[in-house]
Design a protein around this motif. Structure first.
Motif, PDB file in Angstrom:
ATOM      1  N   ILE A 115      12.888   2.631   2.804  1.00  0.00           N
ATOM      2  CA  ILE A 115      13.478   3.888   3.283  1.00  0.00           C
ATOM      3  C   ILE A 115      12.912   5.083   2.515  1.00  0.00           C
ATOM      4  O   ILE A 115      12.590   6.117   3.091  1.00  0.00           O
ATOM      5  CB  ILE A 115      15.018   3.859   3.144  1.00  0.00           C
ATOM      6  CG1 ILE A 115      15.611   2.620   3.818  1.00  0.00           C
ATOM      7  CG2 ILE A 115      15.631   5.142   3.691  1.00  0.00           C
ATOM      8  CD1 ILE A 115      15.726   2.661   5.298  1.00  0.00           C
ATOM      9  N   SER A 116      12.758   4.952   1.186  1.00  0.00           N
ATOM     10  CA  SER A 116      12.225   6.086   0.422  1.00  0.00           C
ATOM     11  C   SER A 116      10.773   6.337   0.789  1.00  0.00           C
ATOM     12  O   SER A 116      10.352   7.484   0.915  1.00  0.00           O
ATOM     13  CB  SER A 116      12.355   5.856  -1.083  1.00  0.00           C
ATOM     14  OG  SER A 116      11.424   4.895  -1.558  1.00  0.00           O
ATOM     15  N   GLN A 117       9.998   5.268   0.999  1.00  0.00           N
ATOM     16  CA  GLN A 117       8.564   5.453   1.222  1.00  0.00           C
ATOM     17  C   GLN A 117       8.242   5.820   2.659  1.00  0.00           C
ATOM     18  O   GLN A 117       7.348   6.627   2.894  1.00  0.00           O
ATOM     19  CB  GLN A 117       7.801   4.170   0.854  1.00  0.00           C
ATOM     20  CG  GLN A 117       8.036   3.677  -0.564  1.00  0.00           C
ATOM     21  CD  GLN A 117       7.775   4.724  -1.627  1.00  0.00           C
ATOM     22  OE1 GLN A 117       8.695   5.196  -2.267  1.00  0.00           O
ATOM     23  NE2 GLN A 117       6.536   5.115  -1.789  1.00  0.00           N
ATOM     24  N   LEU A 118       8.954   5.213   3.604  1.00  0.00           N
ATOM     25  CA  LEU A 118       8.630   5.438   5.016  1.00  0.00           C
ATOM     26  C   LEU A 118       9.710   6.219   5.753  1.00  0.00           C
ATOM     27  O   LEU A 118       9.609   6.403   6.964  1.00  0.00           O
ATOM     28  CB  LEU A 118       8.371   4.103   5.719  1.00  0.00           C
ATOM     29  CG  LEU A 118       7.099   3.374   5.285  1.00  0.00           C
ATOM     30  CD1 LEU A 118       6.885   2.129   6.118  1.00  0.00           C
ATOM     31  CD2 LEU A 118       5.873   4.272   5.375  1.00  0.00           C
ATOM     32  N   GLY A 119      10.732   6.651   5.061  1.00  0.00           N
ATOM     33  CA  GLY A 119      11.732   7.515   5.671  1.00  0.00           C
ATOM     34  C   GLY A 119      12.801   6.782   6.453  1.00  0.00           C
ATOM     35  O   GLY A 119      13.953   7.177   6.446  1.00  0.00           O
ATOM     36  N   PHE A 120      12.413   5.739   7.141  1.00  0.00           N
ATOM     37  CA  PHE A 120      13.346   4.974   7.983  1.00  0.00           C
ATOM     38  C   PHE A 120      12.649   3.669   8.337  1.00  0.00           C
ATOM     39  O   PHE A 120      11.468   3.493   8.066  1.00  0.00           O
ATOM     40  CB  PHE A 120      13.704   5.748   9.254  1.00  0.00           C
ATOM     41  CG  PHE A 120      12.488   6.206   9.999  1.00  0.00           C
ATOM     42  CD1 PHE A 120      11.935   5.440  10.997  1.00  0.00           C
ATOM     43  CD2 PHE A 120      11.867   7.406   9.654  1.00  0.00           C
ATOM     44  CE1 PHE A 120      10.792   5.835  11.647  1.00  0.00           C
ATOM     45  CE2 PHE A 120      10.714   7.816  10.310  1.00  0.00           C
ATOM     46  CZ  PHE A 120      10.178   7.032  11.308  1.00  0.00           C
ATOM     47  N   MET A 121      13.385   2.755   8.953  1.00  0.00           N
ATOM     48  CA  MET A 121      12.815   1.461   9.329  1.00  0.00           C
ATOM     49  C   MET A 121      11.756   1.639  10.413  1.00  0.00           C
ATOM     50  O   MET A 121      12.047   2.158  11.479  1.00  0.00           O
ATOM     51  CB  MET A 121      13.921   0.549   9.886  1.00  0.00           C
ATOM     52  CG  MET A 121      14.693  -0.137   8.814  1.00  0.00           C
ATOM     53  SD  MET A 121      13.619  -1.295   7.952  1.00  0.00           S
ATOM     54  CE  MET A 121      14.608  -1.511   6.488  1.00  0.00           C
ATOM     55  N   PRO A 122      10.534   1.201  10.176  1.00  0.00           N
ATOM     56  CA  PRO A 122       9.516   1.319  11.214  1.00  0.00           C
ATOM     57  C   PRO A 122       9.803   0.345  12.355  1.00  0.00           C
ATOM     58  O   PRO A 122      10.323  -0.748  12.115  1.00  0.00           O
ATOM     59  CB  PRO A 122       8.219   0.931  10.505  1.00  0.00           C
ATOM     60  CG  PRO A 122       8.578   0.441   9.169  1.00  0.00           C
ATOM     61  CD  PRO A 122      10.050   0.557   8.961  1.00  0.00           C
ATOM     62  N   SER A 123       9.459   0.753  13.559  1.00  0.00           N
ATOM     63  CA  SER A 123       9.680  -0.158  14.677  1.00  0.00           C
ATOM     64  C   SER A 123       8.582  -1.224  14.658  1.00  0.00           C
ATOM     65  O   SER A 123       7.461  -0.963  14.243  1.00  0.00           O
ATOM     66  CB  SER A 123       9.646   0.613  15.995  1.00  0.00           C
ATOM     67  OG  SER A 123       8.391   1.227  16.134  1.00  0.00           O
ATOM     68  N   LEU A 161       0.826  -1.212   0.000  1.00  0.00           N
ATOM     69  CA  LEU A 161       0.000   0.000   0.000  1.00  0.00           C
ATOM     70  C   LEU A 161       0.863   1.266   0.000  1.00  0.00           C
ATOM     71  O   LEU A 161       0.539   2.257  -0.637  1.00  0.00           O
ATOM     72  CB  LEU A 161      -0.879  -0.012   1.269  1.00  0.00           C
ATOM     73  CG  LEU A 161      -1.757   1.191   1.566  1.00  0.00           C
ATOM     74  CD1 LEU A 161      -2.849   1.315   0.508  1.00  0.00           C
ATOM     75  CD2 LEU A 161      -2.397   1.047   2.945  1.00  0.00           C
ATOM     76  N   GLU A 162       1.998   1.194   0.711  1.00  0.00           N
ATOM     77  CA  GLU A 162       2.894   2.352   0.796  1.00  0.00           C
ATOM     78  C   GLU A 162       3.827   2.429  -0.410  1.00  0.00           C
ATOM     79  O   GLU A 162       4.711   3.286  -0.467  1.00  0.00           O
ATOM     80  CB  GLU A 162       3.748   2.270   2.064  1.00  0.00           C
ATOM     81  CG  GLU A 162       2.979   2.159   3.374  1.00  0.00           C
ATOM     82  CD  GLU A 162       2.689   0.710   3.775  1.00  0.00           C
ATOM     83  OE1 GLU A 162       2.927  -0.210   2.962  1.00  0.00           O
ATOM     84  OE2 GLU A 162       2.207   0.495   4.909  1.00  0.00           O
ATOM     85  N   ILE A 182       2.639  -2.764   4.553  1.00  0.00           N
ATOM     86  CA  ILE A 182       3.837  -3.590   4.695  1.00  0.00           C
ATOM     87  C   ILE A 182       3.770  -4.477   5.945  1.00  0.00           C
ATOM     88  O   ILE A 182       4.215  -5.629   5.925  1.00  0.00           O
ATOM     89  CB  ILE A 182       5.132  -2.723   4.682  1.00  0.00           C
ATOM     90  CG1 ILE A 182       6.386  -3.587   4.667  1.00  0.00           C
ATOM     91  CG2 ILE A 182       5.175  -1.723   5.838  1.00  0.00           C
ATOM     92  CD1 ILE A 182       6.632  -4.334   3.397  1.00  0.00           C
ATOM     93  N   ASP A 183       3.164  -3.960   7.024  1.00  0.00           N
ATOM     94  CA  ASP A 183       3.052  -4.768   8.252  1.00  0.00           C
ATOM     95  C   ASP A 183       2.133  -5.970   8.034  1.00  0.00           C
ATOM     96  O   ASP A 183       2.412  -7.075   8.492  1.00  0.00           O
ATOM     97  CB  ASP A 183       2.513  -3.929   9.411  1.00  0.00           C
ATOM     98  CG  ASP A 183       3.360  -2.703   9.666  1.00  0.00           C
ATOM     99  OD1 ASP A 183       4.314  -2.802  10.443  1.00  0.00           O
ATOM    100  OD2 ASP A 183       3.067  -1.655   9.061  1.00  0.00           O
TER     101      ASP A 183
END
Lengths: 115, 244
Positions: free
Chosen positions: B163-171, B73-74, B136-137
């Motif tokens: 990284i491009s879509q969410l800026g950084f690794m989600p916790s 989706l992201e 993604i989750d």
């Protein structure tokens, strides 16, 4: 202008983060790539996006954004809403597109003062 | 245990951007020619060609793992890799349920389903280049539920990467590994990206052309080429390990 003023003027639903409705809005930004928003969004911006992943709150907090507007009828998941409440950053919802909302916000005077 | 040379991210002619020569049989032959022991077939949002590749691989002597490269989706690309065709097809059904639109071959390219004898079976109509409605989750959850592994694709790329879509690794996101593309050197990329520290890293070709199969690969010191052994290698468990 405050987030509350935009919310009521354009009849946007408050999905979460209602505690932050008095945050000041000084500019706006449109973007769905969070890496781009992190690089380019200005402090105090209202951010128009269709991304609803909880990472949007971290980006908004990092860049000190005023509020997030989810466009095109997108809705946040529970973890995203919880994060918004925790950060006190409002998530507003609209059926409109980023283009339509950006135009309306701009005409309402939300734009960074030149110079 | 022994060292298995793997390329876990290869497209076939089912992907609209894949070259038409990339039939399952051709991909298997290219893999063999480059000395690969394991390949994973990961077409965009679809697994229609994995069965043919598995059968061709069994015939010619290369281990083929069935997979998909799912567009979330992201708009994050993630590899979902399984042991059996049936698991990949179940994941495909979940992805298809959230996929809209009809392919325009004139714009995106043909999506060809080909059998293990290099015969065209049919053309896939769904718009495989689009994104599915699963976040993604959710994708990670479904893949794990079906017994597969999830690898974030080309995390060094400026588009379609986590990284491009969410800026950084989600916790809290349960990734089994991240993939670095042929655009970056593993060591220097990791040095500049602290957020990836601690995550297992592989590199693969993301081949769309016959000549690209095996152009980047990762070896695995494991007992047998299967998802569970790969997972153990990712986690450095029981002497299994990744070797670049």
């Amino acid at each position: 202008m405050k987030v509350r003023d935009i919310q009521s003027a354009f009849n946007l639903e408050v999905a979460a983060g209602g505690g932050g409705l008095d945050r000041e809005v000084v500019d706006g930004y449109c973007g769905d790539l969070l890496s781009d928003v992190m690089a380019n969004a200005g402090r105090g911006s209202v951010w128009l996006t269709m991304q609803s992943h909880q990472n949007i709150l971290a980006v908004a907090a990092l860049k000190e954004l005023a509020a997030i507007v989810l466009v095109n009828g997108n809705r946040p998941a529970d973890d995203t809403r919880a994060r918004a409440d925790q950060e006190g950053i409002p998530i507003l919802l609209s059926q409109g597109s980023s283009y339509q909302l950006a135009g309306m916000f701009f005409n309402a005077g939300i734009k960074k003062k030149e110079g | 245990m022994k060292l298995y040379k793997g390329d876990l991210h290869i497209h076939t002619c089912l992907s609209p951007c894949g070259e038409l020569e990339m039939s399952p049989l051709r991909v298997v032959k290219e893999g063999l020619a480059r000395g690969l022991d394991i390949i994973a077939i990961c077409d965009h949002n679809s697994a229609e060609n994995v069965g043919a590749a598995i059968r061709a691989g069994a015939e010619l002597g290369i281990h083929v793992l069935p997979g998909l490269e799912i567009n979330s989706l992201e708009e994050i690309h993630a590899l979902a890799i399984f042991d059996r065709e049936e698991q990949a097809m179940r994941m495909q059904a979940i992805v298809y349920a959230g996929l809209q639109g009809t392919n325009r071959p004139d714009i995106f390219g043909e999506q060809v389903v080909v059998n293990e004898f290099d015969e065209v079976e049919r053309f896939e109509d769904r718009m495989l280049i689009a994104s599915t409605q699963l976040g993604i989750d959710e994708i990670a959850g479904e893949v794990h539920r079906l017994g597969g592994i999830v690898i974030a694709s080309h995390v060094d790329r400026p588009s379609y990467s986590i990284i491009s879509q969410l800026g950084f690794m989600p916790s809290g996101l349960e990734l089994d590994a991240v993939e670095i593309s042929c655009n970056s050197k593993i060591e220097s990329f990791l040095k500049d990206n602290n957020a990836l520290k601690g995550l297992p890293v592989i590199t693969s070709s993301d081949a769309h052309l016959p000549g690209d199969v095996g152009s980047r690969c990762t070896s695995f010191f494991i007992e047998f080429p299967c998802v569970n052994e790969l997972r153990m290698a990712f986690q450095n468990r029981s002497e299994r390990r990744i070797v670049y």
